[in-house]
Design an enzyme around this catalytic site. Structure first.
Site, PDB file in Angstrom:
ATOM      1  N   HIS A  97     -14.733   1.042  -0.192  1.00 18.44           N
ATOM      2  CA  HIS A  97     -13.614   0.165   0.161  1.00 18.44           C
ATOM      3  C   HIS A  97     -12.465   0.889   0.860  1.00 18.44           C
ATOM      4  O   HIS A  97     -11.352   0.382   0.917  1.00 18.44           O
ATOM      5  CB  HIS A  97     -13.116  -0.566  -1.089  1.00 18.44           C
ATOM      6  CG  HIS A  97     -14.120  -1.544  -1.624  1.00 18.44           C
ATOM      7  ND1 HIS A  97     -14.091  -2.047  -2.900  1.00 18.44           N
ATOM      8  CD2 HIS A  97     -15.206  -2.100  -1.034  1.00 18.44           C
ATOM      9  CE1 HIS A  97     -15.115  -2.880  -3.071  1.00 18.44           C
ATOM     10  NE2 HIS A  97     -15.814  -2.924  -1.957  1.00 18.44           N
TER      11      HIS A  97
ATOM     12  N   TYR B  73       0.821  -1.220   0.000  1.00 24.25           N
ATOM     13  CA  TYR B  73       0.000   0.000   0.000  1.00 24.25           C
ATOM     14  C   TYR B  73       0.853   1.267   0.000  1.00 24.25           C
ATOM     15  O   TYR B  73       0.420   2.297  -0.531  1.00 24.25           O
ATOM     16  CB  TYR B  73      -0.999  -0.009   1.165  1.00 24.25           C
ATOM     17  CG  TYR B  73      -2.130  -0.989   0.914  1.00 24.25           C
ATOM     18  CD1 TYR B  73      -3.164  -0.657   0.038  1.00 24.25           C
ATOM     19  CD2 TYR B  73      -2.133  -2.241   1.486  1.00 24.25           C
ATOM     20  CE1 TYR B  73      -4.187  -1.560  -0.238  1.00 24.25           C
ATOM     21  CE2 TYR B  73      -3.142  -3.161   1.219  1.00 24.25           C
ATOM     22  CZ  TYR B  73      -4.160  -2.808   0.356  1.00 24.25           C
ATOM     23  OH  TYR B  73      -5.159  -3.713   0.077  1.00 24.25           O
TER      24      TYR B  73
ATOM     25  N   GLN C 172     -15.828   2.407  -5.473  1.00 23.87           N
ATOM     26  CA  GLN C 172     -15.101   1.287  -4.876  1.00 23.87           C
ATOM     27  C   GLN C 172     -13.603   1.595  -4.869  1.00 23.87           C
ATOM     28  O   GLN C 172     -12.808   0.827  -4.359  1.00 23.87           O
ATOM     29  CB  GLN C 172     -15.365   0.006  -5.686  1.00 23.87           C
ATOM     30  CG  GLN C 172     -16.810  -0.447  -5.596  1.00 23.87           C
ATOM     31  CD  GLN C 172     -17.180  -1.368  -6.749  1.00 23.87           C
ATOM     32  OE1 GLN C 172     -16.951  -2.565  -6.688  1.00 23.87           O
ATOM     33  NE2 GLN C 172     -17.730  -0.820  -7.805  1.00 23.87           N
TER      34      GLN C 172
ATOM     35  N   SER D 269     -16.547  -3.816 -12.742  1.00 20.92           N
ATOM     36  CA  SER D 269     -17.012  -5.135 -13.182  1.00 20.92           C
ATOM     37  C   SER D 269     -18.236  -5.557 -12.372  1.00 20.92           C
ATOM     38  O   SER D 269     -18.932  -6.491 -12.750  1.00 20.92           O
ATOM     39  CB  SER D 269     -15.898  -6.164 -13.007  1.00 20.92           C
ATOM     40  OG  SER D 269     -15.514  -6.222 -11.649  1.00 20.92           O
TER      41      SER D 269
ATOM     42  N   MET E 265     -17.805   9.647 -20.936  1.00 19.67           N
ATOM     43  CA  MET E 265     -18.309  10.806 -20.180  1.00 19.67           C
ATOM     44  C   MET E 265     -18.460  12.025 -21.087  1.00 19.67           C
ATOM     45  O   MET E 265     -19.365  12.841 -20.893  1.00 19.67           O
ATOM     46  CB  MET E 265     -17.382  11.119 -18.992  1.00 19.67           C
ATOM     47  CG  MET E 265     -17.504  10.143 -17.838  1.00 19.67           C
ATOM     48  SD  MET E 265     -19.182  10.081 -17.149  1.00 19.67           S
ATOM     49  CE  MET E 265     -19.169  11.537 -16.091  1.00 19.67           C
TER      50      MET E 265
HETATM   51  P1  OAD Z   1     -12.406  -4.344 -11.845  1.00 20.60           P
HETATM   52  O1  OAD Z   1     -10.971  -4.407 -12.223  1.00 20.60           O
HETATM   53  O2  OAD Z   1     -13.073  -5.564 -11.347  1.00 20.60           O
HETATM   54  O3  OAD Z   1     -13.250  -3.875 -13.107  1.00 20.60           O
HETATM   55  C1  OAD Z   1     -12.809  -2.809 -13.905  1.00 20.60           C
HETATM   56  C2  OAD Z   1     -13.888  -2.560 -14.946  1.00 20.60           C
HETATM   57  O4  OAD Z   1     -13.513  -1.404 -15.668  1.00 20.60           O
HETATM   58  C3  OAD Z   1     -14.050  -3.696 -15.970  1.00 20.60           C
HETATM   59  O5  OAD Z   1     -15.442  -3.940 -16.159  1.00 20.60           O
HETATM   60  C4  OAD Z   1     -13.417  -3.132 -17.235  1.00 20.60           C
HETATM   61  O6  OAD Z   1     -14.099  -3.590 -18.402  1.00 20.60           O
HETATM   62  C5  OAD Z   1     -13.646  -1.641 -17.064  1.00 20.60           C
HETATM   63  N1  OAD Z   1     -12.641  -0.776 -17.697  1.00 20.60           N
HETATM   64  C6  OAD Z   1     -11.354  -1.039 -18.019  1.00 20.60           C
HETATM   65  N2  OAD Z   1     -10.762   0.043 -18.550  1.00 20.60           N
HETATM   66  C7  OAD Z   1     -11.691   1.030 -18.555  1.00 20.60           C
HETATM   67  C8  OAD Z   1     -11.697   2.401 -18.962  1.00 20.60           C
HETATM   68  N3  OAD Z   1     -10.621   3.004 -19.465  1.00 20.60           N
HETATM   69  N4  OAD Z   1     -12.848   3.097 -18.826  1.00 20.60           N
HETATM   70  C9  OAD Z   1     -13.959   2.521 -18.297  1.00 20.60           C
HETATM   71  N5  OAD Z   1     -14.011   1.238 -17.897  1.00 20.60           N
HETATM   72  C10 OAD Z   1     -12.892   0.509 -18.009  1.00 20.60           C
HETATM   73  O7  OAD Z   1     -12.535  -3.150 -10.813  1.00 20.60           O
HETATM   74  P2  OAD Z   1     -13.704  -2.848  -9.778  1.00 20.60           P
HETATM   75  O8  OAD Z   1     -15.029  -3.199 -10.331  1.00 20.60           O
HETATM   76  O9  OAD Z   1     -13.481  -1.467  -9.295  1.00 20.60           O
HETATM   77  O10 OAD Z   1     -11.701  -4.215  -3.854  1.00 20.60           O
HETATM   78  O11 OAD Z   1     -13.333  -3.863  -8.618  1.00 20.60           O
HETATM   79  C11 OAD Z   1     -14.099  -3.902  -7.463  1.00 20.60           C
HETATM   80  C12 OAD Z   1     -13.233  -4.216  -6.279  1.00 20.60           C
HETATM   81  O12 OAD Z   1     -12.495  -5.404  -6.473  1.00 20.60           O
HETATM   82  C13 OAD Z   1     -12.177  -3.204  -5.958  1.00 20.60           C
HETATM   83  O13 OAD Z   1     -12.659  -2.098  -5.233  1.00 20.60           O
HETATM   84  C14 OAD Z   1     -11.187  -3.964  -5.168  1.00 20.60           C
HETATM   85  C15 OAD Z   1     -11.140  -5.215  -6.006  1.00 20.60           C
HETATM   86  O14 OAD Z   1     -10.707  -6.313  -5.439  1.00 20.60           O
HETATM   87  C16 OAD Z   1     -10.927  -4.073  -2.788  1.00 20.60           C
HETATM   88  O15 OAD Z   1      -9.767  -3.706  -2.800  1.00 20.60           O
HETATM   89  C17 OAD Z   1     -11.630  -4.393  -1.515  1.00 20.60           C
END
Ligand code: OAD
Length: 230
Positions: free
Chosen positions: A105, A54, A87, A172, A218
């Protein structure tokens, strides 16, 4: 009165600022097994490794900037009553100027006692082994790890239930309980997804999917708002 817009954001909105997403790196997070660095078990096993992981993320966060997607979301406050539910542990929404932000988170620029989650501190620099909270317990990152409770879920659910528009950007929606928040979206709520990839959210069929990266998506959305079409 302005419509209430709730933006649910994830790693994808910060990708164009240079912060890697989670799911795109094959279960590894910056070359680490997620459970090694983001779980209470990982912390028990190797506190030095977790702190260093971190610390690196925090040093990186000092070097990156909000991108246009963060800025447009902040600018949209002129048109909507906005609540951001993120998140992400970065502070890029804050730096872009969004005012109402829930960090489901946790936050990278905060630390807390490893024995008492009420002792929370500003943390702009490294946390070292031996750095203590006021209860004499080792400081840890103020991050919700896998298997830990997400205390802000009820508050986030309340906002979502009242939303006229829910905008889901760059997540995601695979990680619970955050993923379950979509169950609070009301029937009459308008749904917009910005994600360059296919998604399989349970509300996908009734959502407008802008299949672009966050910045381009956006920009497209902002144009629609300025034309008074939302
Ligand atoms: P993910 O890595 O699971 O998902 C990222 C999403 O962003 C995917 O659906 C991609 O298709 C999309 N993506 C990639 N590049 C992009 C871009 N330039 N513009 C828009 N979308 C894009 O990340 P999170 O959903 O944030 O938790 O993950 C959720 C949680 O899982 C996180 O907060 C973290 C992780 O483990 C903790 O640390 C507790």
């Amino acid at each position: 009165m302005n419509k209430k817009l709730v933006a649910i954001t994830g790693a994808g909105i910060s990708a164009e600022s240079g912060i890697k997403t989670f799911r795109d790196s094959n279960g590894l997070w910056e070359n680490h097994d997620i459970m090694e660095v983001a779980s209470p078990q990982g912390w028990q096993k190797n506190q030095a490794l977790v702190l260093e992981f971190y610390n690196q993320r925090r040093r990186q966060l000092h070097k990156v900037k909000p991108n246009k997607a963060h800025h447009i979301l902040a600018d949209l406050e002129q048109h909507f009553d906005i609540q951001v539910i993120t998140q992400n542990i970065d502070d890029l929404h804050e730096r872009a100027g969004s005012t109402n932000i829930l960090h489901l988170h946790g936050e990278l620029f905060k630390s807390r006692s490893s024995n008492n989650s009420n002792y929370i501190y500003e943390q702009k620099d490294d946390i070292k082994l031996g750095d203590k909270a006021e209860d004499d317990a080792q400081l840890r990152p103020h991050i919700v790890w896998f298997g830990e409770e997400v205390p802000l879920i009820p508050k986030a659910a309340e906002h979502i239930a009242k939303a006229d528009i829910v905008l889901v950007i760059g997540t995601s929606m695979q990680v619970y309980p955050a993923a379950g928040l979509v169950n609070y979206i009301s029937e009459k709520c308008q749904l917009i997804v910005i994600n360059p990839d296919d998604t399989d959210y349970n509300f996908e069929k009734r959502a407008v999917h802008i299949k672009e990266k966050a910045v381009k998506g956006m920009e497209a959305l902002y144009k629609v708002v300025l034309e008074n079409k939302l």
